[in-house]
Write a protein that holds these residues in place. Structure first.
Motif, PDB file in Angstrom:
ATOM      1  N   VAL A  49       1.210  -1.217  -0.382  1.00  0.00           N
ATOM      2  CA  VAL A  49       0.084   0.472   0.220  1.00  0.00           C
ATOM      3  C   VAL A  49       0.803   0.913   0.385  1.00  0.00           C
ATOM      4  O   VAL A  49       1.682   1.300   0.404  1.00  0.00           O
ATOM      5  CB  VAL A  49      -1.071  -0.185   1.355  1.00  0.00           C
ATOM      6  N   ILE A  50       0.203   2.172  -0.061  1.00  0.00           N
ATOM      7  CA  ILE A  50       1.028   3.638  -0.459  1.00  0.00           C
ATOM      8  C   ILE A  50       0.666   4.175   0.792  1.00  0.00           C
ATOM      9  O   ILE A  50      -0.560   4.822   0.663  1.00  0.00           O
ATOM     10  CB  ILE A  50       1.319   4.093  -1.612  1.00  0.00           C
ATOM     11  N   ALA A  51       1.453   4.689   1.444  1.00  0.00           N
ATOM     12  CA  ALA A  51       1.188   6.113   2.477  1.00  0.00           C
ATOM     13  C   ALA A  51       0.603   7.061   1.516  1.00  0.00           C
ATOM     14  O   ALA A  51       1.329   7.743   0.554  1.00  0.00           O
ATOM     15  CB  ALA A  51       2.393   6.269   3.677  1.00  0.00           C
ATOM     16  N   GLU A  52       0.192   7.990   2.366  1.00  0.00           N
ATOM     17  CA  GLU A  52       0.113   9.747   2.251  1.00  0.00           C
ATOM     18  C   GLU A  52       0.760  10.454   3.107  1.00  0.00           C
ATOM     19  O   GLU A  52       0.580  10.189   3.790  1.00  0.00           O
ATOM     20  CB  GLU A  52      -1.223   9.255   1.641  1.00  0.00           C
ATOM     21  N   ARG A  55       3.254  -7.908   4.351  1.00  0.00           N
ATOM     22  CA  ARG A  55       3.212  -6.975   3.996  1.00  0.00           C
ATOM     23  C   ARG A  55       3.725  -5.705   3.614  1.00  0.00           C
ATOM     24  O   ARG A  55       4.860  -5.968   4.235  1.00  0.00           O
ATOM     25  CB  ARG A  55       1.811  -5.994   4.777  1.00  0.00           C
ATOM     26  N   GLN A  56       3.926  -4.561   3.440  1.00  0.00           N
ATOM     27  CA  GLN A  56       4.756  -3.659   2.942  1.00  0.00           C
ATOM     28  C   GLN A  56       4.115  -2.843   3.238  1.00  0.00           C
ATOM     29  O   GLN A  56       3.202  -2.077   2.057  1.00  0.00           O
ATOM     30  CB  GLN A  56       5.906  -3.490   2.331  1.00  0.00           C
ATOM     31  N   ILE A  57       4.879  -1.244   3.145  1.00  0.00           N
ATOM     32  CA  ILE A  57       4.664   0.349   2.772  1.00  0.00           C
ATOM     33  C   ILE A  57       5.311   0.696   2.571  1.00  0.00           C
ATOM     34  O   ILE A  57       6.229   0.311   2.081  1.00  0.00           O
ATOM     35  CB  ILE A  57       3.813   0.845   4.078  1.00  0.00           C
ATOM     36  N   LEU A  58       4.703   1.643   1.106  1.00  0.00           N
ATOM     37  CA  LEU A  58       5.408   2.183   0.014  1.00  0.00           C
ATOM     38  C   LEU A  58       5.418   3.677   0.154  1.00  0.00           C
ATOM     39  O   LEU A  58       4.372   4.542   0.329  1.00  0.00           O
ATOM     40  CB  LEU A  58       5.753   2.472  -1.623  1.00  0.00           C
ATOM     41  N   ILE A  59       6.507   4.694   0.798  1.00  0.00           N
ATOM     42  CA  ILE A  59       6.667   5.717   1.578  1.00  0.00           C
ATOM     43  C   ILE A  59       6.760   6.813   0.026  1.00  0.00           C
ATOM     44  O   ILE A  59       7.474   6.564  -1.251  1.00  0.00           O
ATOM     45  CB  ILE A  59       7.895   6.444   1.631  1.00  0.00           C
ATOM     46  N   PRO A  60       5.858   7.846  -1.072  1.00  0.00           N
ATOM     47  CA  PRO A  60       5.469   8.328  -2.000  1.00  0.00           C
ATOM     48  C   PRO A  60       6.802   9.353  -2.535  1.00  0.00           C
ATOM     49  O   PRO A  60       7.871   9.728  -1.737  1.00  0.00           O
ATOM     50  CB  PRO A  60       4.633   9.319  -1.609  1.00  0.00           C
ATOM     51  N   GLY A  61       7.438   8.787  -3.647  1.00  0.00           N
ATOM     52  CA  GLY A  61       8.110   9.597  -4.514  1.00  0.00           C
ATOM     53  C   GLY A  61       9.670   8.560  -3.952  1.00  0.00           C
ATOM     54  O   GLY A  61      10.399   8.908  -5.263  1.00  0.00           O
ATOM     55  N   ARG A  62       9.276   7.400  -3.701  1.00  0.00           N
ATOM     56  CA  ARG A  62      10.860   6.205  -3.109  1.00  0.00           C
ATOM     57  C   ARG A  62      11.430   5.856  -5.172  1.00  0.00           C
ATOM     58  O   ARG A  62      12.821   5.529  -4.832  1.00  0.00           O
ATOM     59  CB  ARG A  62      10.715   5.194  -2.812  1.00  0.00           C
ATOM     60  N   ILE A  69       3.857   7.065   9.562  1.00  0.00           N
ATOM     61  CA  ILE A  69       5.741   7.347   9.530  1.00  0.00           C
ATOM     62  C   ILE A  69       6.348   8.279   9.463  1.00  0.00           C
ATOM     63  O   ILE A  69       6.113   9.531   8.365  1.00  0.00           O
ATOM     64  CB  ILE A  69       5.829   6.484   8.107  1.00  0.00           C
ATOM     65  N   VAL A  70       7.156   8.759   9.741  1.00  0.00           N
ATOM     66  CA  VAL A  70       8.262  10.076   9.414  1.00  0.00           C
ATOM     67  C   VAL A  70       9.603   9.511   8.482  1.00  0.00           C
ATOM     68  O   VAL A  70      10.461   7.940   8.513  1.00  0.00           O
ATOM     69  CB  VAL A  70       9.046   9.970  10.645  1.00  0.00           C
ATOM     70  N   ALA A  71       9.840  10.465   7.311  1.00  0.00           N
ATOM     71  CA  ALA A  71      10.577  10.196   6.866  1.00  0.00           C
ATOM     72  C   ALA A  71      11.411  11.727   6.473  1.00  0.00           C
ATOM     73  O   ALA A  71      10.522  12.384   6.134  1.00  0.00           O
ATOM     74  CB  ALA A  71      10.243   9.089   5.373  1.00  0.00           C
ATOM     75  N   PHE A  87       4.409  11.074   7.442  1.00  0.00           N
ATOM     76  CA  PHE A  87       3.260  10.162   6.186  1.00  0.00           C
ATOM     77  C   PHE A  87       2.416   9.342   6.598  1.00  0.00           C
ATOM     78  O   PHE A  87       2.554   9.348   7.981  1.00  0.00           O
ATOM     79  CB  PHE A  87       3.837   9.005   5.193  1.00  0.00           C
ATOM     80  N   ARG A  88       1.110   8.847   6.468  1.00  0.00           N
ATOM     81  CA  ARG A  88       0.041   8.339   7.623  1.00  0.00           C
ATOM     82  C   ARG A  88      -0.794   7.098   6.083  1.00  0.00           C
ATOM     83  O   ARG A  88      -0.560   6.955   4.829  1.00  0.00           O
ATOM     84  CB  ARG A  88      -1.368   9.489   7.731  1.00  0.00           C
ATOM     85  N   THR A  89      -1.218   6.085   7.187  1.00  0.00           N
ATOM     86  CA  THR A  89      -1.753   5.240   5.770  1.00  0.00           C
ATOM     87  C   THR A  89      -2.480   3.683   7.047  1.00  0.00           C
ATOM     88  O   THR A  89      -2.527   4.578   8.439  1.00  0.00           O
ATOM     89  CB  THR A  89      -0.878   4.457   5.304  1.00  0.00           C
ATOM     90  N   LYS A  90      -2.313   3.305   7.068  1.00  0.00           N
ATOM     91  CA  LYS A  90      -3.947   1.898   8.370  1.00  0.00           C
ATOM     92  C   LYS A  90      -3.138   1.119   8.162  1.00  0.00           C
ATOM     93  O   LYS A  90      -2.137   0.695   7.658  1.00  0.00           O
ATOM     94  CB  LYS A  90      -4.919   1.890   7.299  1.00  0.00           C
ATOM     95  N   ALA A  91      -2.361   0.399   9.550  1.00  0.00           N
ATOM     96  CA  ALA A  91      -1.783  -0.600   9.786  1.00  0.00           C
ATOM     97  C   ALA A  91      -2.855  -1.734  10.281  1.00  0.00           C
ATOM     98  O   ALA A  91      -4.301  -1.599   9.485  1.00  0.00           O
ATOM     99  CB  ALA A  91      -1.959  -0.477  11.219  1.00  0.00           C
ATOM    100  N   LEU A  92      -2.482  -2.768   9.743  1.00  0.00           N
ATOM    101  CA  LEU A  92      -3.232  -4.461  10.107  1.00  0.00           C
ATOM    102  C   LEU A  92      -3.961  -4.307  12.171  1.00  0.00           C
ATOM    103  O   LEU A  92      -5.131  -5.311  11.601  1.00  0.00           O
ATOM    104  CB  LEU A  92      -2.606  -5.383   9.962  1.00  0.00           C
ATOM    105  N   ALA A  93      -4.149  -3.314  12.260  1.00  0.00           N
ATOM    106  CA  ALA A  93      -4.817  -3.792  13.475  1.00  0.00           C
ATOM    107  C   ALA A  93      -4.340  -2.655  14.563  1.00  0.00           C
ATOM    108  O   ALA A  93      -3.132  -1.853  14.285  1.00  0.00           O
ATOM    109  CB  ALA A  93      -4.286  -4.786  14.635  1.00  0.00           C
TER     110      ALA A  93
END
Length: 347
Positions: free
Chosen positions: A58-61, A289-296, A318-320, A332-338
């Motif tokens: 999934v791609i974080a925002e 699973r994995q989370i991708l940071i935009p721009g990578r 997430i901080v980057a 950045f923000r997204t959803k966790a699995l729980a």
């Protein structure tokens, strides 16, 4: 609307392209767009390793731009008022981002080299510091307003204190970031709830970095930054490793595992420094699973370091930073699995 995980990069790309990923009741922020014919391409600046390319993604925002400078952010933690706290490594500052997205500085620039942060049940901020990055690391506490300072682990002890996590009794584990691939002099230690006794738990590590504790407090997770390893340690009690209780459950490809967090289901989230992504493992240490940071894909926002799940929710922050790439430092923000695990700070 919940963001869902999809089984291929192409599906994740389609999700981003149609702009799913709402985080408020009044607006929906479009996710970063990645070309479907190049998602996960091996000619990217930092390609996804072949063994991980098929993991659901999934791609974080983007959630909040902290600075136009490439500040190295770390130590994400939520306080009781819902503020997201994090540190800035090379300047030592501690920031607070309110639920209304107002950024304030709790602790002014200093020489502690702040690298990790955890919050005590009494509200104190426990800040891990790398000092001069050689031999003057420390762990200090600040009052909730950042004014009163006390030292728990002084600089003359020789540790490079990188990260920490509290257990249910108020003691905490910390990582010692010393060492290299050929001279593994770092490790993981436990500090008793009265803050008087330091006990070695797992020595001889090459720059021990992230540390996390399972919801039941019986499994300790450690990332070894220089060797790219994920350690799973079964505990008999706070300071005793269970018989045959240590295992290396994963070898990372490329640079380098950083900070970690767990959710209430025991899933483990590992930020990958210099890869702009987060790998998620189940409670046995198997990647799921994995989370991708935009721009990578274009080589931006690769310095992903830390994350936190907001208490009472499944919102993952997430901080980057982009180093010298021009895109600064971002949350950045997204959803966790729980949902978030119940932290000591919120007991």
């Amino acid at each position: 609307m919940r963001m869902r995980f999809f089984s291929t990069f192409r599906q994740a790309t389609l999700l981003a392209a149609v702009g799913l990923g709402c985080f408020t009741t009044t607006s929906c922020v479009a996710a970063s767009t990645v070309k479907s014919d190049s998602a996960g391409a091996l000619d990217e600046p930092v390609p996804i390793p072949p063994s991980e390319r098929s993991l659901p993604a999934v791609i974080a925002e983007p959630y909040f731009k902290v600075s136009n400078e490439g500040l190295n952010l770390e130590g994400t933690s939520f306080d009781l008022r819902g503020n997201l706290l994090f540190v800035e490594v090379f300047g030592g500052r501690v920031f607070s981002l309110s639920p209304s997205r107002k950024l304030t500085t709790l602790v002014a620039p200093n020489k502690y080299g702040s690298a990790g942060l955890a919050i005590h049940k009494d509200g104190r901020l426990f800040v891990a510091g790398l000092g001069n990055f050689k031999d003057t690391g420390s762990l200090v506490t600040f009052s909730p307003d950042g004014r009163e300072l006390q030292t728990v682990i002084s600089a003359d002890k020789g540790f490079l204190v990188d990260d920490l996590v509290f257990d249910a009794n108020g003691g905490f584990y910390f990582t010692d970031f010393r060492g290299s691939t050929t001279e593994p002099t770092g490790g993981v230690y436990y500090v008793s709830p009265d803050l008087k006794t330091v006990t070695p738990i797992l020595p001889h590590l090459a720059a021990a970095n992230g540390v996390a504790l399972s919801p039941d407090g019986k499994t300790l997770w450690i990332t070894e930054f220089s060797k790219g390893l994920l350690h799973r340690v079964q505990l008999s009690d706070a300071t005793t490793v269970a018989p045959f209780g240590t295992a290396i459950t994963y070898q990372f490809t490329g640079p380098s595992p950083d900070s970690m967090r767990v959710d209430s289901a025991g899933n483990l989230y590992v930020a990958i420094y210099s890869q702009g992504r987060v790998l998620i493992f189940n409670k046995m240490g198997i990647p799921i699973r994995q989370i991708l940071i935009p721009g990578r894909q274009q080589g931006h926002n690769l310095l992903s370091t830390s994350m936190a799940i907001k208490p009472g929710t499944d919102e993952l922050y997430i901080v980057a930073n982009d180093a010298k790439g021009g895109r600064g430092a971002t949350v950045f923000r997204t959803k966790a699995l729980a949902k978030a695990v119940l932290l000591y700070s919120h007991q």
